[in-house]
Scaffold this motif. Sequence first.
Motif, PDB file in Angstrom:
ATOM      1  N   UNK A  93       0.803  -1.220   0.000  1.00 31.51           N
ATOM      2  CA  UNK A  93       0.000   0.000   0.000  1.00 31.51           C
ATOM      3  C   UNK A  93       0.839   1.275   0.000  1.00 31.51           C
ATOM      4  N   UNK A  94       2.184   1.142  -0.032  1.00 31.55           N
ATOM      5  CA  UNK A  94       3.019   2.319   0.176  1.00 31.55           C
ATOM      6  C   UNK A  94       3.931   2.661  -0.993  1.00 31.55           C
ATOM      7  N   UNK A  95       3.588   2.237  -2.198  1.00 30.92           N
ATOM      8  CA  UNK A  95       4.378   2.652  -3.354  1.00 30.92           C
ATOM      9  C   UNK A  95       4.248   4.167  -3.523  1.00 30.92           C
ATOM     10  N   UNK A  96       5.274   4.774  -4.085  1.00 32.68           N
ATOM     11  CA  UNK A  96       5.298   6.235  -4.205  1.00 32.68           C
ATOM     12  C   UNK A  96       4.644   6.672  -5.502  1.00 32.68           C
ATOM     13  N   UNK A  97       3.589   7.488  -5.430  1.00 31.39           N
ATOM     14  CA  UNK A  97       2.867   7.874  -6.644  1.00 31.39           C
ATOM     15  C   UNK A  97       3.662   8.828  -7.523  1.00 31.39           C
ATOM     16  N   UNK A  98       3.270   8.889  -8.791  1.00 31.46           N
ATOM     17  CA  UNK A  98       3.879   9.805  -9.737  1.00 31.46           C
ATOM     18  C   UNK A  98       3.260  11.202  -9.586  1.00 31.46           C
ATOM     19  N   UNK A  99       3.784  12.140 -10.344  1.00 37.75           N
ATOM     20  CA  UNK A  99       3.372  13.538 -10.223  1.00 37.75           C
ATOM     21  C   UNK A  99       2.026  13.800 -10.888  1.00 37.75           C
ATOM     22  N   UNK A 100       1.472  14.966 -10.566  1.00 40.73           N
ATOM     23  CA  UNK A 100       0.218  15.397 -11.199  1.00 40.73           C
ATOM     24  C   UNK A 100       0.410  15.558 -12.699  1.00 40.73           C
ATOM     25  N   UNK A 101       1.583  15.975 -13.118  1.00 37.87           N
ATOM     26  CA  UNK A 101       1.862  16.129 -14.557  1.00 37.87           C
ATOM     27  C   UNK A 101       1.675  14.804 -15.287  1.00 37.87           C
ATOM     28  N   UNK A 102       2.100  13.716 -14.665  1.00 40.16           N
ATOM     29  CA  UNK A 102       1.931  12.408 -15.285  1.00 40.16           C
ATOM     30  C   UNK A 102       0.452  12.080 -15.435  1.00 40.16           C
ATOM     31  N   UNK A 125      -4.265  13.705  -5.843  1.00 39.04           N
ATOM     32  CA  UNK A 125      -3.424  12.919  -4.948  1.00 39.04           C
ATOM     33  C   UNK A 125      -3.865  11.464  -5.043  1.00 39.04           C
ATOM     34  N   UNK A 126      -2.927  10.578  -5.375  1.00 40.24           N
ATOM     35  CA  UNK A 126      -3.268   9.175  -5.582  1.00 40.24           C
ATOM     36  C   UNK A 126      -3.796   8.535  -4.306  1.00 40.24           C
ATOM     37  N   UNK A 127      -4.871   7.762  -4.440  1.00 41.28           N
ATOM     38  CA  UNK A 127      -5.415   7.012  -3.311  1.00 41.28           C
ATOM     39  C   UNK A 127      -4.575   5.784  -3.019  1.00 41.28           C
ATOM     40  N   UNK A 128      -3.929   5.244  -4.043  1.00 40.22           N
ATOM     41  CA  UNK A 128      -3.069   4.065  -3.892  1.00 40.22           C
ATOM     42  C   UNK A 128      -2.103   4.043  -5.059  1.00 40.22           C
ATOM     43  N   UNK A 129      -0.910   3.555  -4.789  1.00 39.65           N
ATOM     44  CA  UNK A 129       0.091   3.389  -5.843  1.00 39.65           C
ATOM     45  C   UNK A 129       0.530   1.936  -5.846  1.00 39.65           C
ATOM     46  N   UNK A 130       0.491   1.314  -7.005  1.00 40.75           N
ATOM     47  CA  UNK A 130       0.842  -0.091  -7.132  1.00 40.75           C
ATOM     48  C   UNK A 130       2.100  -0.241  -7.971  1.00 40.75           C
ATOM     49  N   UNK A 131       2.371  -1.462  -8.382  1.00 45.34           N
ATOM     50  CA  UNK A 131       3.641  -1.741  -9.054  1.00 45.34           C
ATOM     51  C   UNK A 131       3.688  -1.238 -10.484  1.00 45.34           C
ATOM     52  N   UNK A 132       2.544  -1.214 -11.158  1.00 38.68           N
ATOM     53  CA  UNK A 132       2.520  -0.824 -12.568  1.00 38.68           C
ATOM     54  C   UNK A 132       1.700   0.426 -12.824  1.00 38.68           C
TER      55      UNK A 132
END
Length: 437
Positions: A93-102, A125-132
């Motif tokens: 549950x703790x992957x780091x999200x990409x930017x708003x530009x992405x 703001x991402x609710x969750x960041x996964x592997x892909x």
Amino acid sequence: MRFQALNRMVRLSALPLGIAGRAGLASGLKVLGRLTDESALELHERTADQLFEVLGGLRGGVMKFGQVLSVYEAVLPPSISDVYRERLARLQDAARPESVDMVYRVMAQDIGPTWQDLFASFEFDAAAAASLGQVHRAVWHDGRSVAVKLQYPDAREQLLGDRDLLVFAMRWFTSLVAPELDGRALAVELMDRIAEELDYEHEAQAQSTFRSGFSTDSDFHIPEVILQNGGVLVSEWIDGTPLAQIISSGSQTERDRAGLLLTRLMFSGIPRCGLMHGDPHPGNFRLQDDGRLGVLDFGAVHHHSPGTESPLQKWMRIHLADDSEQLLHILRELEFLPPGIRVDAERLKDLFARTGAPVHTDLFKFDAAYLRDALGGLTASMPVGLSLAFPPNLVQAQRALGVAIGVLCQLEAEVPFRDEGIRWLSPTLQNQSHSQY
């Protein structure tokens, strides 16, 4: 781009080297008689910290590697497994999200420049960041809460770039903490299946098929697909308690409920819709307030050929064999045992008696002790086990089953595993079971 690729290679290269160094240190301390419980624990703490730091900051297959480790930590001694459970469970549950530009770039490219008109609101703001990819919460133009899944633009390139180093890292890791597991084979199969998860059209079709197959079942909540194009998938948003939270602090009632529904999902998927959920790690499930199990992420699924015996039917038939002779007959019939190969039938029966313990009792308590015993049996029976020819088309389903059993052990759930299997599988299997009990 070249600098980023070089930076990824440097960070990934440090992982197997660090693990190898600690493995060598552990061996040296053991020879000198100085490998105490405290020093062994410290070595594992350092390894877990490095895994979390490196894998948590990278994309592609590395995050999946961390998720698999967080499931299979149950094979470790309790004092060691607590270390990996605490560090590696966070990867789900703790992957780091990409930017708003992405986000703007992907949405405009795949949905169109006026994509925001489709939403009443959109949380950048991402609710969750996964592997892909990552997920954003939004409100569709008709007022429905939705989950917007975005694939990282460079996910495919990074996945392919990570492959060799991840296989190398997983081999070294398992040599340190669980030498009975084939880390290389697990990593190779894992990376191949992840490649399929990059196709969001394929995922949307699978999700819709699951939703249709489970539409009349009050035990499950499969989110509706609202829109899919390119690297964007919009689905109904579902709430609930993440399974990882149930594992860490849930009541026994919640654990048993989640375990029962996970087992039911596994056995009933093929009979209901011809598919088996292929990625049953804790991050893909929510236990809802009304008792339903919310199911997420249909990127990895096993497609079953109609009119043929399912992988789970085969697994149950093998483990329900009355004696060693019937076991050999079933293994040859199912092409697990090539013609002309002679094996020690009693040792083979002992092997499957350990892995198949859940089908030999009305209620089975899944826990780390069972998983360690099953893996210990695989190690002890390695010579006879190597005589088996595992059909390639069953690899994905077998991995999914193995991961699901690992999650059941993390839940420490008590489940009517055998009865759930018999309920959803063929009359032949029911007759075989009734002959024993």
